[in-house]
Structures are given as structure tokens and as C-alpha cells.
Design a protein around this motif. Structure first.
Motif, PDB file in Angstrom:
ATOM      1  N   ALA A 160      -9.722  -7.133 -12.034  1.00 26.02           N
ATOM      2  CA  ALA A 160      -9.094  -6.743 -10.762  1.00 26.02           C
ATOM      3  C   ALA A 160      -8.499  -7.958 -10.055  1.00 26.02           C
ATOM      4  O   ALA A 160      -7.389  -7.885  -9.503  1.00 26.02           O
ATOM      5  CB  ALA A 160     -10.114  -6.042  -9.869  1.00 26.02           C
ATOM      6  N   LEU A 161      -9.224  -9.090 -10.066  1.00 27.05           N
ATOM      7  CA  LEU A 161      -8.726 -10.299  -9.418  1.00 27.05           C
ATOM      8  C   LEU A 161      -7.462 -10.817 -10.088  1.00 27.05           C
ATOM      9  O   LEU A 161      -6.646 -11.491  -9.453  1.00 27.05           O
ATOM     10  CB  LEU A 161      -9.797 -11.395  -9.444  1.00 27.05           C
TER      11      LEU A 161
ATOM     12  N   ALA B  13      -8.968   0.191  -3.751  1.00 26.82           N
ATOM     13  CA  ALA B  13     -10.388   0.425  -4.013  1.00 26.82           C
ATOM     14  C   ALA B  13     -10.875   1.693  -3.339  1.00 26.82           C
ATOM     15  O   ALA B  13     -10.536   1.969  -2.178  1.00 26.82           O
ATOM     16  CB  ALA B  13     -11.221  -0.758  -3.518  1.00 26.82           C
ATOM     17  N   ALA B  14     -11.668   2.470  -4.064  1.00 25.00           N
ATOM     18  CA  ALA B  14     -12.383   3.578  -3.435  1.00 25.00           C
ATOM     19  C   ALA B  14     -13.416   3.006  -2.474  1.00 25.00           C
ATOM     20  O   ALA B  14     -13.975   1.935  -2.713  1.00 25.00           O
ATOM     21  CB  ALA B  14     -13.073   4.432  -4.493  1.00 25.00           C
ATOM     22  N   ARG B  15     -13.648   3.718  -1.398  1.00 23.53           N
ATOM     23  CA  ARG B  15     -14.572   3.241  -0.370  1.00 23.53           C
ATOM     24  C   ARG B  15     -15.956   2.947  -0.929  1.00 23.53           C
ATOM     25  O   ARG B  15     -16.633   2.003  -0.525  1.00 23.53           O
ATOM     26  CB  ARG B  15     -14.659   4.285   0.746  1.00 23.53           C
TER      27      ARG B  15
ATOM     28  N   ALA C  74      -8.109   6.390  -5.811  1.00 17.78           N
ATOM     29  CA  ALA C  74      -7.597   5.043  -6.097  1.00 17.78           C
ATOM     30  C   ALA C  74      -6.313   5.084  -6.924  1.00 17.78           C
ATOM     31  O   ALA C  74      -5.336   4.401  -6.595  1.00 17.78           O
ATOM     32  CB  ALA C  74      -8.663   4.202  -6.793  1.00 17.78           C
ATOM     33  N   VAL C  75      -6.299   5.857  -7.999  1.00 17.22           N
ATOM     34  CA  VAL C  75      -5.097   5.903  -8.843  1.00 17.22           C
ATOM     35  C   VAL C  75      -3.919   6.538  -8.109  1.00 17.22           C
ATOM     36  O   VAL C  75      -2.810   5.978  -8.126  1.00 17.22           O
ATOM     37  CB  VAL C  75      -5.389   6.622 -10.180  1.00 17.22           C
ATOM     38  N   PRO C  76      -4.077   7.691  -7.451  1.00 16.99           N
ATOM     39  CA  PRO C  76      -2.943   8.241  -6.711  1.00 16.99           C
ATOM     40  C   PRO C  76      -2.374   7.267  -5.669  1.00 16.99           C
ATOM     41  O   PRO C  76      -1.151   7.149  -5.515  1.00 16.99           O
ATOM     42  CB  PRO C  76      -3.522   9.491  -6.032  1.00 16.99           C
ATOM     43  N   GLU C  77      -3.259   6.552  -4.965  1.00 14.17           N
ATOM     44  CA  GLU C  77      -2.781   5.596  -3.966  1.00 14.17           C
ATOM     45  C   GLU C  77      -2.084   4.422  -4.644  1.00 14.17           C
ATOM     46  O   GLU C  77      -1.061   3.922  -4.142  1.00 14.17           O
ATOM     47  CB  GLU C  77      -3.948   5.092  -3.113  1.00 14.17           C
ATOM     48  N   ALA C  78      -2.616   3.984  -5.771  1.00 21.20           N
ATOM     49  CA  ALA C  78      -1.979   2.888  -6.512  1.00 21.20           C
ATOM     50  C   ALA C  78      -0.592   3.305  -6.995  1.00 21.20           C
ATOM     51  O   ALA C  78       0.351   2.491  -6.985  1.00 21.20           O
ATOM     52  CB  ALA C  78      -2.852   2.468  -7.686  1.00 21.20           C
TER      53      ALA C  78
ATOM     54  N   THR D 288       5.473 -10.752 -15.704  1.00 22.20           N
ATOM     55  CA  THR D 288       6.604 -10.781 -14.778  1.00 22.20           C
ATOM     56  C   THR D 288       6.630  -9.557 -13.869  1.00 22.20           C
ATOM     57  O   THR D 288       7.305  -9.569 -12.843  1.00 22.20           O
ATOM     58  CB  THR D 288       7.943 -10.849 -15.539  1.00 22.20           C
ATOM     59  N   LYS D 289       5.896  -8.505 -14.251  1.00 20.68           N
ATOM     60  CA  LYS D 289       5.908  -7.270 -13.464  1.00 20.68           C
ATOM     61  C   LYS D 289       4.592  -7.094 -12.710  1.00 20.68           C
ATOM     62  O   LYS D 289       3.537  -7.495 -13.198  1.00 20.68           O
ATOM     63  CB  LYS D 289       6.157  -6.063 -14.374  1.00 20.68           C
ATOM     64  N   PRO D 290       4.649  -6.500 -11.512  1.00 15.07           N
ATOM     65  CA  PRO D 290       3.420  -6.312 -10.720  1.00 15.07           C
ATOM     66  C   PRO D 290       2.411  -5.410 -11.423  1.00 15.07           C
ATOM     67  O   PRO D 290       2.773  -4.427 -12.067  1.00 15.07           O
ATOM     68  CB  PRO D 290       3.937  -5.652  -9.435  1.00 15.07           C
ATOM     69  N   LEU D 291       1.140  -5.776 -11.265  1.00 16.23           N
ATOM     70  CA  LEU D 291       0.040  -4.992 -11.824  1.00 16.23           C
ATOM     71  C   LEU D 291      -0.946  -4.692 -10.702  1.00 16.23           C
ATOM     72  O   LEU D 291      -1.367  -5.597  -9.983  1.00 16.23           O
ATOM     73  CB  LEU D 291      -0.648  -5.765 -12.946  1.00 16.23           C
ATOM     74  N   ILE D 292      -1.300  -3.420 -10.541  1.00 15.12           N
ATOM     75  CA  ILE D 292      -2.176  -2.959  -9.467  1.00 15.12           C
ATOM     76  C   ILE D 292      -3.491  -2.472 -10.069  1.00 15.12           C
ATOM     77  O   ILE D 292      -3.492  -1.645 -10.976  1.00 15.12           O
ATOM     78  CB  ILE D 292      -1.521  -1.813  -8.677  1.00 15.12           C
ATOM     79  N   ALA D 293      -4.603  -2.973  -9.552  1.00 19.86           N
ATOM     80  CA  ALA D 293      -5.913  -2.482  -9.981  1.00 19.86           C
ATOM     81  C   ALA D 293      -6.287  -1.273  -9.122  1.00 19.86           C
ATOM     82  O   ALA D 293      -6.224  -1.337  -7.889  1.00 19.86           O
ATOM     83  CB  ALA D 293      -6.966  -3.563  -9.832  1.00 19.86           C
ATOM     84  N   ALA D 294      -6.663  -0.176  -9.766  1.00 16.41           N
ATOM     85  CA  ALA D 294      -7.144   1.021  -9.065  1.00 16.41           C
ATOM     86  C   ALA D 294      -8.619   1.160  -9.389  1.00 16.41           C
ATOM     87  O   ALA D 294      -8.987   1.565 -10.501  1.00 16.41           O
ATOM     88  CB  ALA D 294      -6.363   2.254  -9.507  1.00 16.41           C
ATOM     89  N   VAL D 295      -9.470   0.798  -8.433  1.00 14.46           N
ATOM     90  CA  VAL D 295     -10.900   0.643  -8.704  1.00 14.46           C
ATOM     91  C   VAL D 295     -11.717   1.793  -8.140  1.00 14.46           C
ATOM     92  O   VAL D 295     -11.753   2.008  -6.929  1.00 14.46           O
ATOM     93  CB  VAL D 295     -11.417  -0.695  -8.134  1.00 14.46           C
TER      94      VAL D 295
END
Length: 272
Positions: free
Chosen positions: A128-129, A136-138, A200-204, A109-116
């Protein structure tokens, strides 16, 4: 922001003798950061990792103070997918009713963000999908190489990828098994944000903060309607949406949101 660290059951790293965990969680504000921590195995998923990931998602769902989760991997690799050595020993990387890694078929029920960062290969890409958003890191790499091993991406890759990007591009990735960079993932629309390596994690977390500013019941409703509308006739989707919207309009948060707008102030959400 204050951070609280919670770990799964400890085991011992046979090479170093140190206590180690395969998955750990870290609370940052209203976000739960879930980290797969098997760097020597490229953060691949075995039965234990799957069970611990399922438990971490339960933690996210059960705590009313948590608004979103961030899923990532330790030491610059997201996940190499299924632990093939464990699979050859007969271990399953799936949790019944929740799919690969306890994530790919789980109802959340809660949003989940992948930090890749680094490699998100096979089941790692499928993890991730399964998330709602991807940062995503570049220089990250996304790939579904199962066909190179006589398999298919059965953890959601074959099903979800053609729904996320144009058919012919999805088929190229699925049929060749070749990876694409994080920068290319952004161009294809697979990644919401493409960032420099290590960010990736800080941006997530920043993205999670933006989500947390909104009404938690409304976020849950969005996810519920999107899930109900997937693959269903439009009329049925609208019917499901009307039911959810009627319930949402009766909540204290909906009234607070409208009142705060009228009074030109920030809303104070209660989740009721």
C-alpha cells in the motif's frame, strides 16, 4: 462501464478442486483492477504472487488505453504480507529490480491506488505504501509487525513510513509492531479516503476516474518529478523539473489543454 477479465496462469485449489488464480486483473473503463486472490492464505505473497503482480503492472504500463491501476485483495483482506510458510521453503517474495511483491521498488509511470479492506500487514502495508494513493475501509488494519518476529519491515516500511507521517508516530508503529485502524490511518494522513467497509474498491475507481480526466503525459511527469526530487537538493530537483516541463510543453496534449481552456471546452487527450 465495460469490464474485461484477464487472469494469470491457472492452478488448482487443492481443497476444492476448482481452478484458481493467485492474482487476477479486471479492466474497468481506463482502470486496471489488480486483485491478490489467495484468501485462504490471507492474500499473502509468495514467489508466484510476486511474479504475477509484476506481470500485472507490466500490463498496466503497456496498454495506452489504461490510465491508472487499483491494487486490492480478495474477500475482505488486502494482504497479510510475506507468505512465511513459503519463505521457510526457500521461496522469495521479491522480484529482482522490483522489490517485494514485484511492486515496492518498481518504477511506474501510471498512478496506482491501493484499495484496502481488512488487514494490510507487514508486506501488505508495504504494498500500500508503494502506491500513489490509498483508499481504506474504516475498519481496515495497517501494521508492520516484523519486529515481533525478529525482523524489520524491509520492503519499504522502514524507509517510507517516516516520510509519510510524523517521525515519532512512524517510530511507534515500527517499534511496537502494533496496527492502526483505517480510520486512524486517515487521521494520520496515510489514507486519501476513508470509507465504510466494502467501499474501498468502488471509491478507488471513482478516484481513478478523476485522475483519468487529466492529461496522461502530465500525470507521468508529476510522478517523474516527485521521484527525482525525493532526497535530492532543491536546486537539482528544479533542474530535473525544468527538463521534464520543457518536454511536456512541446506535446500535443499541452497545446490541447491550453486550447480547450481558451475555448471553454473539455480537452481531448491523445497521450502525445
Amino acid at each position: 462501464m465495460a469490464e474485461t477479465f484477464v487472469t494469470g496462469p491457472l492452478d488448482t485449489d487443492r481443497e476444492t478442486g476448482r481452478d484458481a488464480t493467485d492474482v487476477h486483473t479486471r479492466r474497468t473503463g481506463t482502470t486496471l483492477v489488480i486483485t491478490i486472490d489467495r484468501p485462504r492464505a490471507r492474500n499473502s505473497v509468495n514467489a508466484k504472487v510476486a511474479a504475477l503482480l509484476a506481470r500485472a503492472l507490466d500490463e498496466l504500463e503497456a496498454d495506452p488505453g489504461l490510465r491508472a491501476g487499483v491494487l486490492t485483495g480478495a474477500e475482505g483482506t488486502f494482504s497479510a504480507g510475506m507468505d512465511l510458510k513459503a519463505a521457510l521453503r526457500g521461496e522469495s517474495p521479491e522480484v529482482p529490480g522490483r522489490g517485494f511483491g514485484g511492486v515496492t521498488e518498481a518504477v511506474r509511470t501510471k498512478p496506482l491506488i491501493a484499495a484496502v479492506e481488512g488487514w494490510a500487514m507487514g508486506g501488505g502495508f508495504e504494498l500500500a505504501l508503494a502506491c500513489d494513493l490509498i483508499v481504506a475501509a474504516r475498519d481496515a488494519h495497517f501494521g508492520l509487525p516484523e519486529v515481533k518476529r525478529g525482523l524489520i519491515a524491509a520492503g519499504g516500511g522502514v524507509i517510507r513510513l517516516p516520510r509519510r507521517i510524523p517521525y515519532h508516530l512512524a517510530m511507534e508503529l515500527l517499534l511496537t509492531g502494533d496496527p492502526v485502524s483505517g480510520a486512524r490511518a486517515g487521521e494520520l494522513g496515510l489514507a486519501n479516503r476513508v470509507v465504510p467497509p466494502g467501499r474501498a474498491v468502488p471509491e478507488a475507481l471513482l478516484l481513478a476516474e478523476r485522475l483519468a480526466a487529466n492529461a496522461p503525459l502530465a500525470l507521468t511527469a508529476v510522478k517523474s518529478v516527485v521521484r527525482a526530487a525525493d532526497g535530492t537538493p532543491e536546486a537539482d530537483a528544479f533542474a530535473a523539473q525544468r527538463t521534464m516541463t520543457s518536454a511536456l510543453m512541446a506535446t500535443a496534449d499541452a497545446r490541447e489543454g491550453m486550447t480547450a481552456f481558451a475555448e471553454r471546452r473539455s480537452p481531448l487527450w491523445t497521450g502525445r
